[in-house]
Motif scaffolding. Sequence first.
Motif, PDB file in Angstrom:
ATOM      1  N   PHE A  34       5.075  13.910 -11.610  1.00  0.00           N
ATOM      2  CA  PHE A  34       5.582  13.890 -12.977  1.00  0.00           C
ATOM      3  C   PHE A  34       4.573  14.520 -13.935  1.00  0.00           C
ATOM      4  CE2 PHE A  34       6.272  11.677 -17.081  1.00  0.00           C
ATOM      5  CZ  PHE A  34       7.526  12.193 -17.356  1.00  0.00           C
ATOM      6  N   GLU A  35       3.287  14.214 -13.760  1.00  0.00           N
ATOM      7  CA  GLU A  35       2.268  14.820 -14.612  1.00  0.00           C
ATOM      8  C   GLU A  35       2.218  16.330 -14.412  1.00  0.00           C
ATOM      9  OE1 GLU A  35      -1.252  12.597 -13.684  1.00  0.00           O
ATOM     10  OE2 GLU A  35      -0.642  10.897 -14.933  1.00  0.00           O
ATOM     11  N   ALA A  36       2.388  16.799 -13.171  1.00  0.00           N
ATOM     12  CA  ALA A  36       2.425  18.238 -12.907  1.00  0.00           C
ATOM     13  C   ALA A  36       3.649  18.862 -13.580  1.00  0.00           C
ATOM     14  CB  ALA A  36       2.452  18.497 -11.406  1.00  0.00           C
TER      15      ALA A  36
ATOM     16  N   ALA B 111       0.836  -1.202   0.000  1.00  0.00           N
ATOM     17  CA  ALA B 111       0.000   0.000   0.000  1.00  0.00           C
ATOM     18  C   ALA B 111       0.873   1.255   0.000  1.00  0.00           C
ATOM     19  CB  ALA B 111      -0.936  -0.007   1.208  1.00  0.00           C
ATOM     20  N   GLU B 112       1.938   1.258   0.805  1.00  0.00           N
ATOM     21  CA  GLU B 112       2.839   2.420   0.860  1.00  0.00           C
ATOM     22  C   GLU B 112       3.558   2.612  -0.473  1.00  0.00           C
ATOM     23  OE1 GLU B 112       5.002   5.691   1.893  1.00  0.00           O
ATOM     24  OE2 GLU B 112       3.229   4.850   2.845  1.00  0.00           O
TER      25      GLU B 112
ATOM     26  N   LEU C  25       4.187   5.572  -5.503  1.00  0.00           N
ATOM     27  CA  LEU C  25       4.227   5.588  -6.963  1.00  0.00           C
ATOM     28  C   LEU C  25       3.145   6.503  -7.546  1.00  0.00           C
ATOM     29  CD1 LEU C  25       4.942   1.836  -7.755  1.00  0.00           C
ATOM     30  CD2 LEU C  25       6.467   3.789  -8.115  1.00  0.00           C
ATOM     31  N   GLU C  26       1.955   6.487  -6.948  1.00  0.00           N
ATOM     32  CA  GLU C  26       0.903   7.383  -7.413  1.00  0.00           C
ATOM     33  C   GLU C  26       1.299   8.838  -7.184  1.00  0.00           C
ATOM     34  OE1 GLU C  26      -2.638   6.118  -5.413  1.00  0.00           O
ATOM     35  OE2 GLU C  26      -2.886   4.357  -6.694  1.00  0.00           O
TER      36      GLU C  26
END
Length: 151
Positions: free
Chosen positions: A112-114, A99-100, A105-106
């Motif tokens: 990265f998208e920003a 989960a961590e 990663l999210e």
Amino acid sequence: MTHTATTVPAQDGPLGWLRRAEAWLDDKGKGAWIAAMVLGFVFVWPVGLALLAYMIWSKRMFSCKSRRAHACGIRHESFRAARAAARPSGNSAFDAYKAETLRRLEEEQDQFEAFLERLRAAKDKAEFDQFMDERSKRAAEERATDETAGA
């Protein structure tokens, strides 16, 4: 991707051309079967209906038995991996670690998208500034041309 032609021995019987056509369509993949069926419906609807029935009966419509079967396997593996990532393993320490890691990663993906969005915005601004500079230079040149012509 290279394809090897399916070798079909010459058939002397009256249905030999059908076997050769079937082998040719199998070699081309499911898309060729679907195209043949659609063309059959367009030109002679019983032929299209017969091809549809044959594709269903021979399981060509719903299976990955073509030479391009690796693509179906890849899709199956990715779905299997996604399901495995979503279900708990039964080990609480591993589930917490997983989960961590997924959260991290999210977060990295969002960062990265920003970053990519900032790059696009900077590029757009630079292109717009260049356009405005060229526009103001053209306007200044036109004013100078008008002043010299009017004087």
